[in-house]
Design a protein around this motif. Structure first.
Motif, PDB file in Angstrom:
ATOM      1  N   MET A 139       0.838  -1.199   0.000  1.00  0.00           N
ATOM      2  CA  MET A 139       0.000   0.000   0.000  1.00  0.00           C
ATOM      3  C   MET A 139       0.878   1.256   0.000  1.00  0.00           C
ATOM      4  SD  MET A 139      -2.777   1.268   2.829  1.00  0.00           S
ATOM      5  CE  MET A 139      -1.540   1.764   4.011  1.00  0.00           C
ATOM      6  N   TYR A 140       1.869   1.310   0.886  1.00  0.00           N
ATOM      7  CA  TYR A 140       2.754   2.473   0.946  1.00  0.00           C
ATOM      8  C   TYR A 140       3.542   2.635  -0.356  1.00  0.00           C
ATOM      9  CZ  TYR A 140       1.805   2.844   5.949  1.00  0.00           C
ATOM     10  OH  TYR A 140       1.208   2.994   7.163  1.00  0.00           O
ATOM     11  N   LYS A 141       3.988   1.504  -0.891  1.00  0.00           N
ATOM     12  CA  LYS A 141       4.777   1.532  -2.126  1.00  0.00           C
ATOM     13  C   LYS A 141       3.956   2.112  -3.280  1.00  0.00           C
ATOM     14  CE  LYS A 141       7.087  -1.624  -5.302  1.00  0.00           C
ATOM     15  NZ  LYS A 141       7.348  -3.040  -5.587  1.00  0.00           N
ATOM     16  N   TYR A 142       2.720   1.684  -3.417  1.00  0.00           N
ATOM     17  CA  TYR A 142       1.902   2.129  -4.537  1.00  0.00           C
ATOM     18  C   TYR A 142       1.309   3.509  -4.295  1.00  0.00           C
ATOM     19  CZ  TYR A 142       2.731  -2.491  -6.252  1.00  0.00           C
ATOM     20  OH  TYR A 142       3.356  -3.620  -6.685  1.00  0.00           O
ATOM     21  N   MET A 143       1.187   3.897  -3.030  1.00  0.00           N
ATOM     22  CA  MET A 143       0.730   5.268  -2.745  1.00  0.00           C
ATOM     23  C   MET A 143       1.841   6.271  -3.025  1.00  0.00           C
ATOM     24  SD  MET A 143      -1.533   4.744   0.716  1.00  0.00           S
ATOM     25  CE  MET A 143      -1.632   6.471   1.052  1.00  0.00           C
ATOM     26  N   LYS A 158      -9.266  -7.268  -1.549  1.00  0.00           N
ATOM     27  CA  LYS A 158     -10.175  -7.021  -0.423  1.00  0.00           C
ATOM     28  C   LYS A 158      -9.381  -6.729   0.842  1.00  0.00           C
ATOM     29  CE  LYS A 158     -14.217  -9.606  -1.940  1.00  0.00           C
ATOM     30  NZ  LYS A 158     -15.092 -10.763  -1.682  1.00  0.00           N
ATOM     31  N   GLN A 159      -8.318  -7.498   1.043  1.00  0.00           N
ATOM     32  CA  GLN A 159      -7.472  -7.289   2.220  1.00  0.00           C
ATOM     33  C   GLN A 159      -6.796  -5.916   2.157  1.00  0.00           C
ATOM     34  OE1 GLN A 159      -4.474 -10.289   2.839  1.00  0.00           O
ATOM     35  NE2 GLN A 159      -4.068  -9.615   4.926  1.00  0.00           N
ATOM     36  N   LEU A 160      -6.355  -5.530   0.978  1.00  0.00           N
ATOM     37  CA  LEU A 160      -5.738  -4.219   0.798  1.00  0.00           C
ATOM     38  C   LEU A 160      -6.762  -3.109   1.044  1.00  0.00           C
ATOM     39  CD1 LEU A 160      -3.144  -2.739   0.047  1.00  0.00           C
ATOM     40  CD2 LEU A 160      -3.841  -2.865  -2.351  1.00  0.00           C
ATOM     41  N   ASP A 161      -7.983  -3.312   0.582  1.00  0.00           N
ATOM     42  CA  ASP A 161      -9.051  -2.334   0.803  1.00  0.00           C
ATOM     43  C   ASP A 161      -9.327  -2.181   2.302  1.00  0.00           C
ATOM     44  OD1 ASP A 161     -11.202  -0.570   0.008  1.00  0.00           O
ATOM     45  OD2 ASP A 161     -12.570  -2.212   0.569  1.00  0.00           O
ATOM     46  N   ASN A 162      -9.413  -3.296   3.001  1.00  0.00           N
ATOM     47  CA  ASN A 162      -9.639  -3.247   4.450  1.00  0.00           C
ATOM     48  C   ASN A 162      -8.478  -2.541   5.165  1.00  0.00           C
ATOM     49  OD1 ASN A 162     -12.071  -4.613   4.265  1.00  0.00           O
ATOM     50  ND2 ASN A 162     -11.155  -6.621   4.650  1.00  0.00           N
ATOM     51  N   LEU A 163      -7.280  -2.804   4.709  1.00  0.00           N
ATOM     52  CA  LEU A 163      -6.096  -2.191   5.299  1.00  0.00           C
ATOM     53  C   LEU A 163      -6.102  -0.682   5.076  1.00  0.00           C
ATOM     54  CD1 LEU A 163      -3.493  -2.944   6.792  1.00  0.00           C
ATOM     55  CD2 LEU A 163      -2.395  -3.198   4.600  1.00  0.00           C
ATOM     56  N   ILE A 164      -6.488  -0.264   3.886  1.00  0.00           N
ATOM     57  CA  ILE A 164      -6.571   1.169   3.590  1.00  0.00           C
ATOM     58  C   ILE A 164      -7.638   1.829   4.455  1.00  0.00           C
ATOM     59  CG2 ILE A 164      -7.208   2.861   1.804  1.00  0.00           C
ATOM     60  CD1 ILE A 164      -5.848   0.941  -0.230  1.00  0.00           C
ATOM     61  N   ASP A 165      -8.797   1.170   4.572  1.00  0.00           N
ATOM     62  CA  ASP A 165      -9.871   1.708   5.422  1.00  0.00           C
ATOM     63  C   ASP A 165      -9.401   1.850   6.867  1.00  0.00           C
ATOM     64  OD1 ASP A 165     -11.623   1.869   3.295  1.00  0.00           O
ATOM     65  OD2 ASP A 165     -12.668  -0.019   3.769  1.00  0.00           O
ATOM     66  N   GLN A 166      -8.716   0.832   7.375  1.00  0.00           N
ATOM     67  CA  GLN A 166      -8.229   0.871   8.755  1.00  0.00           C
ATOM     68  C   GLN A 166      -7.197   1.978   8.932  1.00  0.00           C
ATOM     69  OE1 GLN A 166      -9.419  -0.910  11.413  1.00  0.00           O
ATOM     70  NE2 GLN A 166      -8.110   0.453  12.578  1.00  0.00           N
TER      71      GLN A 166
END
Length: 161
Positions: A117-121, A137-145
């Motif tokens: 997530m950090y790499k692609y952001m 889905k896991q990445l989406d949940n991680l971003i939401d958190q």
């Protein structure tokens, strides 16, 4: 003066083997007696003599040895449900290790996703094509958190001012 290390191997000389047997037997019986006295436990020893055809030597005496053996036999049958044998102990250890492995894999997966997530952001790269729906889905949940954590920190900073 220290004793030299004894090589543990069969003693081929009969007379030396007999002498060693007698000395070691006396030592073992002495140790069993000391253990019984010092720890206040019931103990017995049965040592067969391969050099003489007479019966095995029993310490302290055959009747008390029989009592100790019977007591042990009876208690092991009664407490069998409480006692844990090697197999059940190992199965428990394996189950705990598997559970720990599962937990560590989950933690590692979350950390990998967080790094992704950090790499692609940070860069304007797109997500790789090999990501599965579960990964997304896991990445989406991680971003939401992460967004919720940031909002909480912002609210706390505003309250401090």
């Amino acid at each position: 003066m220290t004793r030299k290390k004894v090589k543990l191997a069969y003693i081929p000389d009969d007379s030396a083997r007999k002498a060693t047997f007698k000395k070691r037997k006396r030592g073992i019986l002495k140790k069993v007696n000391e253990l019984s006295i010092l720890c206040g436990i019931e103990a017995c020893a049965i040592i067969s003599n391969p050099f003489e055809s007479e019966e095995a030597e029993v310490w302290p005496d055959p009747e008390r040895a029989r009592e100790v053996i019977e007591k042990y036999s009876n208690s092991s049958v009664i407490d069998e449900s409480k006692n844990m044998n090697q197999e059940s102990f190992m199965l428990q250890r394996i189950a705990k290790a598997k559970e720990l492995l599962k937990k560590k894999r989950k933690e590692n997966r979350e950390k990998e996703m967080l790094l992704s997530m950090y790499k692609y952001m940070k860069s304007d790269q797109e997500l790789p094509d090999n990501m599965t729906v579960a990964d997304l889905k896991q990445l989406d949940n991680l971003i939401d958190q992460s967004m919720k954590d940031i909002e909480i920190k912002m609210v706390l900073e505003d309250d401090d001012e």
